[in-house]
Design a protein around this motif. Structure first.
Motif, short mmCIF file in Angstrom:
data_model
loop_
_atom_site.label_atom_id
_atom_site.label_comp_id
_atom_site.label_asym_id
_atom_site.label_seq_id
_atom_site.Cartn_x
_atom_site.Cartn_y
_atom_site.Cartn_z
N GLU A 88 4.93 18.24 19.43
CA GLU A 88 4.87 16.82 19.78
C GLU A 88 4.50 16.57 21.24
O GLU A 88 4.30 15.42 21.62
CB GLU A 88 6.21 16.14 19.47
CG GLU A 88 6.44 16.03 17.97
CD GLU A 88 7.77 15.40 17.61
OE1 GLU A 88 8.58 15.14 18.53
OE2 GLU A 88 8.01 15.20 16.41
N ARG A 89 4.41 17.63 22.04
CA ARG A 89 4.09 17.38 23.46
C ARG A 89 2.67 16.85 23.55
O ARG A 89 1.83 17.09 22.68
CB ARG A 89 4.27 18.66 24.28
CG ARG A 89 3.24 19.71 23.97
CD ARG A 89 3.31 20.88 24.95
NE ARG A 89 2.39 21.89 24.52
CZ ARG A 89 2.71 23.13 24.19
NH1 ARG A 89 3.95 23.56 24.27
NH2 ARG A 89 1.79 23.98 23.78
N GLU A 90 2.42 16.15 24.70
CA GLU A 90 1.14 15.46 24.83
C GLU A 90 -0.02 16.40 25.08
O GLU A 90 -1.07 16.29 24.48
CB GLU A 90 1.24 14.48 25.99
CG GLU A 90 1.12 13.04 25.54
CD GLU A 90 1.53 12.10 26.62
OE1 GLU A 90 0.78 12.01 27.61
OE2 GLU A 90 2.61 11.49 26.50
N LEU A 91 0.20 17.33 26.02
CA LEU A 91 -0.92 18.20 26.43
C LEU A 91 -0.90 19.51 25.64
O LEU A 91 0.09 20.23 25.64
CB LEU A 91 -0.80 18.49 27.94
CG LEU A 91 -1.88 19.39 28.55
CD1 LEU A 91 -3.27 18.79 28.37
CD2 LEU A 91 -1.60 19.65 30.02
N ALA A 92 -2.00 19.78 24.95
CA ALA A 92 -2.20 21.05 24.24
C ALA A 92 -1.01 21.42 23.35
O ALA A 92 -0.40 22.47 23.53
CB ALA A 92 -2.49 22.16 25.25
N PRO A 93 -0.69 20.58 22.38
CA PRO A 93 0.43 20.91 21.48
C PRO A 93 0.08 22.02 20.51
O PRO A 93 -1.10 22.36 20.35
CB PRO A 93 0.66 19.60 20.72
CG PRO A 93 -0.67 18.92 20.72
CD PRO A 93 -1.35 19.31 22.01
N LEU A 94 1.12 22.53 19.85
CA LEU A 94 0.92 23.48 18.75
C LEU A 94 0.21 22.74 17.62
O LEU A 94 0.69 21.71 17.15
CB LEU A 94 2.28 23.97 18.25
CG LEU A 94 2.30 24.70 16.91
CD1 LEU A 94 1.53 26.01 16.99
CD2 LEU A 94 3.74 24.97 16.46
#
Ligand code: DC
Length: 238
Positions: free
Chosen positions: A185-191
């Motif tokens: 769910e992170r904004e930059l380069a998520p899984l």
């Protein structure tokens, strides 16, 4: 000879590092565990007594870190400010810190720059979360290695029990699920499993079986790369 960069992405506990190491050995190329780099950064923040919310302090710390990846006969290690970290980065706390610190753009930019530099000079298998989607979007091969949460927790439990005899499948599964969510769910380069990733589910399979499945996919997709390599080895007299 063509470049060969193999991205193995996927959630924690899917067996990425074990499989990536085996694949690299089989192909005679180097292997980079990118998670270890975030783990080392997280360990540094923990050692400085920081909290995950103290973003500007973490950013300032990152700027001072001397972090290097060392390759030797035992594989890869991380050297932080001159100290070889070994297994210190493998605790549950280090896992949580790695996921926390990897959300910070400053941390990602630093690690991604180092990963791209390492991949520029050599053929490489890299495992992580964002290798095929962000670090090396033009990697020749992209694999998304998955397994059910229960199976991933069972695999991790064996390692956890060595450190914490009270660990249970449920406690390990909770940690993994929390990390999956935060990493996705992170904004930059998520899984993410992109359409360009070939998804392999290793649930119920042994390490040997999954390694064979991954290698079979690589050979089926890029037979010419493998033929080139066989020729190079023959020419070297290997
Ligand atoms: O693969 P691992 O469990 O060692 O990774 C630890 C954490 O590092 C993971 O929860 C998220 C982060 N990570 C990342 O953001 N990008 C990568 N390429 C590798 C790991």
């Amino acid at each position: 000879m063509k470049r060969l960069r193999i991205a193995i992405d996927g959630p924690g506990g899917a067996g990425k590092s074990t499989i990536a190491r085996r694949v690299a050995e089989a192909l005679g190329i180097a292997y980079l565990d990118t998670g270890a780099m975030y783990r080392a950064a997280g360990l540094a923040a923990a050692r400085h007594g920081l909290k995950a919310e103290e973003v500007s302090k973490i950013e300032a710390l990152l700027e001072t870190l001397d972090l290097a990846v060392v390759f030797d006969e035992n594989g890869q290690d991380i050297c932080l400010d001159g100290e070889r970290l070994g297994d210190q980065i493998r605790t549950p706390e280090a896992s949580r810190w790695a996921s926390d610190i990897s959300r910070l753009p400053a941390c990602r930019h630093m690690m991604v720059a180092l990963q791209r530099r390492l991949a520029a000079g050599q053929d490489l298998v890299l495992d992580g979360r964002d290798i095929g989607s962000y670090v090396l979007p033009d990697a020749e091969i992209k694999i998304y290695l998955d397994a059910s949460l229960e199976e991933r927790a069972r695999r991790r439990l064996k390692q956890e029990r060595e450190r914490d005899p009270a660990a249970t499948v449920e406690s390990v599964a909770r940690d993994l699920a929390w990390r999956d969510r935060q990493d996705s769910e992170r904004e930059l380069a998520p899984l993410v499993c992109t359409p360009a990733h070939h998804r392999i589910d290793s649930t119920g399979n042994s390490v040997d079986e999954t390694t064979a499945t991954v290698l079979a996919w690589i050979y089926s997709q890029f037979p010419e790369l493998i033929a080139d390599r066989t020729k190079a080895v023959d020419q070297d007299g290997g």
